[in-house]
Design an enzyme around this catalytic site. Structure first.
Site, short mmCIF file in Angstrom:
data_model
loop_
_atom_site.label_atom_id
_atom_site.label_comp_id
_atom_site.label_asym_id
_atom_site.label_seq_id
_atom_site.Cartn_x
_atom_site.Cartn_y
_atom_site.Cartn_z
N GLY A 45 0.84 -1.19 0.00
CA GLY A 45 0.00 0.00 0.00
C GLY A 45 0.87 1.23 0.00
O GLY A 45 2.03 1.19 0.45
N GLN A 50 3.00 9.97 1.10
CA GLN A 50 4.30 9.28 1.07
C GLN A 50 5.08 9.57 -0.20
O GLN A 50 6.26 9.23 -0.29
CB GLN A 50 4.09 7.76 1.20
CG GLN A 50 3.50 7.35 2.54
CD GLN A 50 3.37 5.85 2.64
OE1 GLN A 50 2.39 5.29 2.19
NE2 GLN A 50 4.37 5.19 3.20
N CYS A 98 6.12 0.07 7.27
CA CYS A 98 5.69 1.17 6.41
C CYS A 98 6.87 1.62 5.55
O CYS A 98 7.99 1.70 6.06
CB CYS A 98 5.22 2.33 7.30
SG CYS A 98 4.70 3.78 6.38
N LEU A 99 6.60 1.89 4.29
CA LEU A 99 7.70 2.29 3.39
C LEU A 99 8.34 3.61 3.84
O LEU A 99 9.48 3.87 3.50
CB LEU A 99 7.20 2.41 1.95
CG LEU A 99 6.71 1.11 1.31
CD1 LEU A 99 6.23 1.36 -0.11
CD2 LEU A 99 7.79 0.04 1.34
N HIS A 140 -4.27 1.27 7.65
CA HIS A 140 -2.90 1.81 7.71
C HIS A 140 -2.74 2.94 6.68
O HIS A 140 -2.23 4.02 7.02
CB HIS A 140 -1.89 0.68 7.45
CG HIS A 140 -0.47 1.15 7.36
ND1 HIS A 140 0.51 0.77 8.25
CD2 HIS A 140 0.15 1.99 6.47
CE1 HIS A 140 1.66 1.36 7.91
NE2 HIS A 140 1.46 2.09 6.83
N GLU A 141 -3.18 2.68 5.46
CA GLU A 141 -3.00 3.69 4.40
C GLU A 141 -3.85 4.93 4.64
O GLU A 141 -3.39 6.05 4.46
CB GLU A 141 -3.29 3.08 3.02
CG GLU A 141 -2.37 1.94 2.62
CD GLU A 141 -0.90 2.23 2.81
OE1 GLU A 141 -0.48 3.40 2.65
OE2 GLU A 141 -0.15 1.29 3.15
N HIS A 144 -2.49 7.51 6.98
CA HIS A 144 -1.53 8.46 6.41
C HIS A 144 -2.22 9.76 5.96
O HIS A 144 -1.59 10.81 5.92
CB HIS A 144 -0.84 7.85 5.18
CG HIS A 144 0.30 6.93 5.50
ND1 HIS A 144 1.45 7.36 6.11
CD2 HIS A 144 0.46 5.61 5.29
CE1 HIS A 144 2.28 6.33 6.25
NE2 HIS A 144 1.70 5.25 5.76
NI NI Z 1 2.61 3.39 5.67
#
Ligand code: NI
Length: 185
Positions: A45, A50, A98-99, A140-141, A144
């Site tokens: 995701g 991000q 998380c990226l 989670h996404e 953000h």
């Molecule tokens: Ni994340």
């Protein structure tokens, strides 16, 4: 095109994202670039903040998790201006990463099921009940988009234990296999 992933410490990750207008320029190209960026980094995701854009847009592809989590099979979505209509009281705790926080993994409690309304890249409206690990990815996404990241949900002690890693992400000294943009670099 692979976009740089903005890392923990970048102010854009702390902003409340704005709704995407229907006439947002080159929306489909942005969606394609976000998928490419996510796949390149082995993510499931990615949220627009991000990649440095404070807009309410998320891409998800959980299919790679299908063996462990059958509900993720074929779960590829573009969520534009998502809204939660329901979140189950029942929560499940599971490890996340998380990226934007390379190398950090912590258990986070999330609702087991969520009902979400969103538009896709063709501006069609959807309402969907999402379960299990797919629901975790969605939560989670979407988090953000509110200016939060998953580490905000863990205890102060667990955060403290990750302090060194978090500082190295901010400083830009963390090892990262994909194109990333740290504050300190
Ligand atoms: Ni994340």
């Amino acid at each position: 095109m692979i976009l740089p992933v903005f890392l923990y410490g970048q102010p854009v990750l702390r902003k409340e994202a704005e709704d995407v207008p229907e006439d947002y320029p080159d929306l489909k190209q942005l969606v394609a670039n976000m998928f490419e960026t996510m796949y390149n980094a082995d993510g499931v995701g990615l949220a627009a903040p991000q990649v440095g854009l404070s807009i309410r847009l998320v891409v998800i592809d959980g299919d790679v998790m299908r063996d462990d989590f059958p509900e993720c099979k074929g779960f590829k979505r573009v969520l534009i201006n998502p809204e939660f209509l329901e979140r189950s009281e029942e929560e499940v705790a599971m490890e996340e990463g998380c990226l934007s926080l390379p190398g950090v993994h912590e258990k986070v409690s999330r609702s087991k099921t969520v009902r979400v309304r969103y538009r896709d890249e063709n501006w069609e409206e959807h309402e969907e009940l999402v379960e299990g690990f797919a629901a975790r990815i969605v939560q989670h996404e979407c988090e953000h988009l509110t200016g939060h990241v998953f580490i905000d949900n863990v205890s102060a002690i667990r955060r403290q234990l990750n302090k060194g890693k978090l500082n190295s992400i901010i400083k830009g000294t963390v090892r990262c296999s994909y194109r990333a943009k740290a504050v300190g670099k």
